[in-house]
Design an enzyme around this catalytic site. Structure first.
Site, PDB file in Angstrom:
ATOM      1  N   CYS A 242      -4.560  -0.091  -0.403  1.00  0.00           N
ATOM      2  CA  CYS A 242      -5.970  -0.336  -0.089  1.00  0.00           C
ATOM      3  C   CYS A 242      -6.670   0.786   0.113  1.00  0.00           C
ATOM      4  CB  CYS A 242      -6.207  -1.674   0.909  1.00  0.00           C
ATOM      5  SG  CYS A 242      -5.197  -2.894   0.293  1.00  0.00           S
ATOM      6  N   ALA A 244      -9.649   2.882  -0.655  1.00  0.00           N
ATOM      7  CA  ALA A 244     -10.947   3.511  -0.396  1.00  0.00           C
ATOM      8  C   ALA A 244     -11.267   3.524   1.039  1.00  0.00           C
ATOM      9  CB  ALA A 244     -11.819   2.280  -1.150  1.00  0.00           C
ATOM     10  N   PRO A 245     -12.164   4.647   1.201  1.00  0.00           N
ATOM     11  CA  PRO A 245     -12.783   5.667   0.422  1.00  0.00           C
ATOM     12  C   PRO A 245     -11.932   6.767  -0.007  1.00  0.00           C
ATOM     13  CG  PRO A 245     -13.854   6.133   2.549  1.00  0.00           C
ATOM     14  CD  PRO A 245     -12.835   4.733   2.606  1.00  0.00           C
ATOM     15  N   GLY A 246     -10.585   6.620   0.549  1.00  0.00           N
ATOM     16  CA  GLY A 246      -9.816   7.998   0.153  1.00  0.00           C
ATOM     17  C   GLY A 246      -9.500   8.720   1.306  1.00  0.00           C
ATOM     18  N   LYS A 248      -7.362   8.392   3.917  1.00  0.00           N
ATOM     19  CA  LYS A 248      -5.889   8.463   4.347  1.00  0.00           C
ATOM     20  C   LYS A 248      -5.329   9.053   2.963  1.00  0.00           C
ATOM     21  CE  LYS A 248      -6.392   4.708   7.380  1.00  0.00           C
ATOM     22  NZ  LYS A 248      -7.871   4.391   7.133  1.00  0.00           N
ATOM     23  N   ASP A 266      -7.704   0.306  -5.502  1.00  0.00           N
ATOM     24  CA  ASP A 266      -8.687  -0.627  -4.691  1.00  0.00           C
ATOM     25  C   ASP A 266      -9.000  -1.363  -5.836  1.00  0.00           C
ATOM     26  OD1 ASP A 266     -10.281  -0.202  -1.975  1.00  0.00           O
ATOM     27  OD2 ASP A 266     -11.431  -1.220  -3.495  1.00  0.00           O
ATOM     28  N   ASP A 293      -6.187  -4.763  -8.148  1.00  0.00           N
ATOM     29  CA  ASP A 293      -6.060  -5.842  -7.240  1.00  0.00           C
ATOM     30  C   ASP A 293      -4.463  -5.824  -6.650  1.00  0.00           C
ATOM     31  OD1 ASP A 293      -5.557  -7.919  -5.361  1.00  0.00           O
ATOM     32  OD2 ASP A 293      -6.184  -9.316  -6.878  1.00  0.00           O
ATOM     33  N   CYS A 373      -8.173  -1.987  11.284  1.00  0.00           N
ATOM     34  CA  CYS A 373      -9.274  -1.402  12.346  1.00  0.00           C
ATOM     35  C   CYS A 373      -9.711  -2.620  13.212  1.00  0.00           C
ATOM     36  CB  CYS A 373     -10.185  -0.421  11.452  1.00  0.00           C
ATOM     37  SG  CYS A 373     -11.200  -1.270  10.323  1.00  0.00           S
TER      38      CYS A 373
END
Length: 469
Positions: A242, A244-246, A248, A266, A293, A373
């Site tokens: 998962c 986005a936004p990139g 990691k 994503d 997905d 998070c």
């Protein structure tokens, strides 16, 4: 000492969280008074920004020392000669830390007001200027060049285009309007440029608009820790489920010296586009991003032709990062959490679906890192307890670096298991402001220690998949 009110929740969410943070395991270990004190401290911390801005250096293109020098010069320019240090982290050698000055309690408020949306307001508290799409209301006769006080509509009650607003608003600081009221609310459709240039924010953080874009990536400290814990090696095949936004994704590719393959997924096309843009900006070539997905990423039936994108064969990745969609309750600042209890509790089953796919896609001997998070037990420690019970092939592993605290009691995990988890808990330190005098009197070691604690709420678990089925 609090500057803003504590974060607020819908009543059913507040009742739910109260039970989570006053659970029997916690009360038995800490006592009722300490348990309650920690919970109230957490609520205060969540409404305030972290005490440091963290940037990750793109070590694929530049040396940390060189970027540190350039950044220090840029900050001096922005802060008009104010000497704010740029710190290196002894355990995270690809990040730089900038202490945040504030809250500044002596700012004079101006008669002309601008009201911005909550998300725009949170960005301002972390160093951003105000862009036109974030502006909801301005005073009636606002002209370009006017000095204005900027406020956040934390409850979302202000009507777009209003000339005054008497609802709950939080002062963010002062700025200069770049546009007139008629330009901001033009009938030709909203503009996208800067609306207010912040000159006296309540929290002074550098703006990173077009600042060393190829060399720096704004990232919260725990988000950087995650990639180090996964510890990808050159030549390996890595999956960021998962992505986005990139942030990691690009960090993983950098740690691998851009050698090997990082597959990023994503399910939202615009977010995948952002991953590709970030990979291009940072000049990383081993990233392949797909709009897909991740709950369907496991190949059920054999394909005749080879295909590089998803779905994937079982046991085809060396390491997998599942930075799962979550309730986001660890994000700071957040003064009013708007989600319902139904929305909050919808994440656990989705995370379990993704986790199940991750385990099947991981090679025996491979590493799986799970992170969120958020601060709830149901999305963190309870997921670990469920995973260990459901997948006999998984074992919890120690984490390196281990900068946050241990896991939270309440999910039935043993003390030894909790010590293997990493929970970044903003309530672990006293809420304190930073002015330029106290900053200059502080030792660098003390500032690093503070930065490790005064960050967003975050959770990390690391598993290894045994070779035996």
């Amino acid at each position: 000492m609090s500057f803003f009110p504590k974060i607020t929740f819908q009543r059913e969410v507040e009742e739910y969280l109260t039970k989570v943070f006053r659970n029997n395991e916690l009360i038995t270990a800490l006592g009722s008074q300490e348990t309650e004190s920690k919970y109230q401290s957490l609520l205060s911390h969540l409404s305030h920004p972290p005490g440091f801005t963290t940037v990750r250096v793109n070590t694929h293109l530049a040396l940390v020392k060189h970027v540190k020098k350039l950044l220090f010069e840029e900050i001096q320019k922005q802060f008009k000669g104010l000497c704010v240090p740029v710190l290196e982290h002894p355990k995270l050698q690809d990040i730089l830390l900038i202490p945040v000055i504030g809250p500044r309690r002596d700012l004079k408020k101006h008669a002309s007001e601008v009201i911005v949306g909550a998300h725009c307001g949170y960005a301002v508290l972390r160093g951003a200027h105000v862009y036109v799409p974030g502006i909801i209301s301005t005073s009636k006769f606002l002209k370009a060049g006017d000095l204005v006080s900027v406020y956040s509509d934390i409850e979302g009650k202000c009507k777009r285009g209003a000339k005054e607003f008497e609802g709950v608003k939080v002062f963010l600081g002062n700025g200069i309007s770049e546009l007139s009221r008629s330009e901001i609310f033009s009938s030709n459709g909203p503009l996208n440029g800067m609306g207010i240039r912040m000159i006296e924010p309540v929290y002074l953080s550098p703006s990173f608009d077009n600042v060393l874009p190829n060399h720096l990536f704004l990232q919260n400290l725990p988000s950087v820790v995650v990639s180090h814990i996964l510890n990808p090696q050159p030549g390996e095949r890595i999956l960021d489920m998962c992505a986005a936004p990139g942030g990691k994704t690009t960090h993983l590719a950098t740690l691998m010296h851009d050698q090997g393959e990082v597959i990023a997924m994503d399910k939202i096309a615009n977010k995948v586009k952002k991953i590709k843009q970030n990979a291009e900006l940072l000049q990383l070539n081993c990233i392949k991003a797909f709009c897909y997905d991740a709950t369907r990423a496991l190949l059920v039936e054999k394909r005749e032709e080879e295909q590089e994108g998803p779905p994937f064969l079982p046991e085809s990745f060396d390491r997998i990062l599942l930075d799962a969609p979550c309730s986001g309750m660890g994000q700071r600042p957040n003064m009013a959490y708007s989600s319902t209890l139904k929305e909050l509790t919808s994440y656990q089953p989705l995370q379990r679906k993704l986790f199940t796919v991750a385990v099947k896609l991981l090679k025996p001997g491979g590493v799986l890192v799970y992170s969120t998070c958020t601060i709830t037990l149901s999305e963190n420690e309870e997921q670990v307890a469920w995973a260990l019970k459901t997948f006999q092939c998984l074992q919890l592993q120690p984490q390196e670096p281990h900068i946050g605290g241990e896991g939270m009691r309440g999910a039935g995990l043993s003390l030894d298991q909790l010590k293997l988890l990493q929970r970044f808990d903003p309530s672990a330190m006293t809420l304190q402001g930073m002015d330029i005098n106290s900053l200059q009197d502080s030792r660098e070691d003390d500032l690093i220690s503070l930065a490790n604690k005064d960050c967003i709420g975050f959770f990390i678990a690391k598993f290894i998949k045994s070779n035996s089925k």
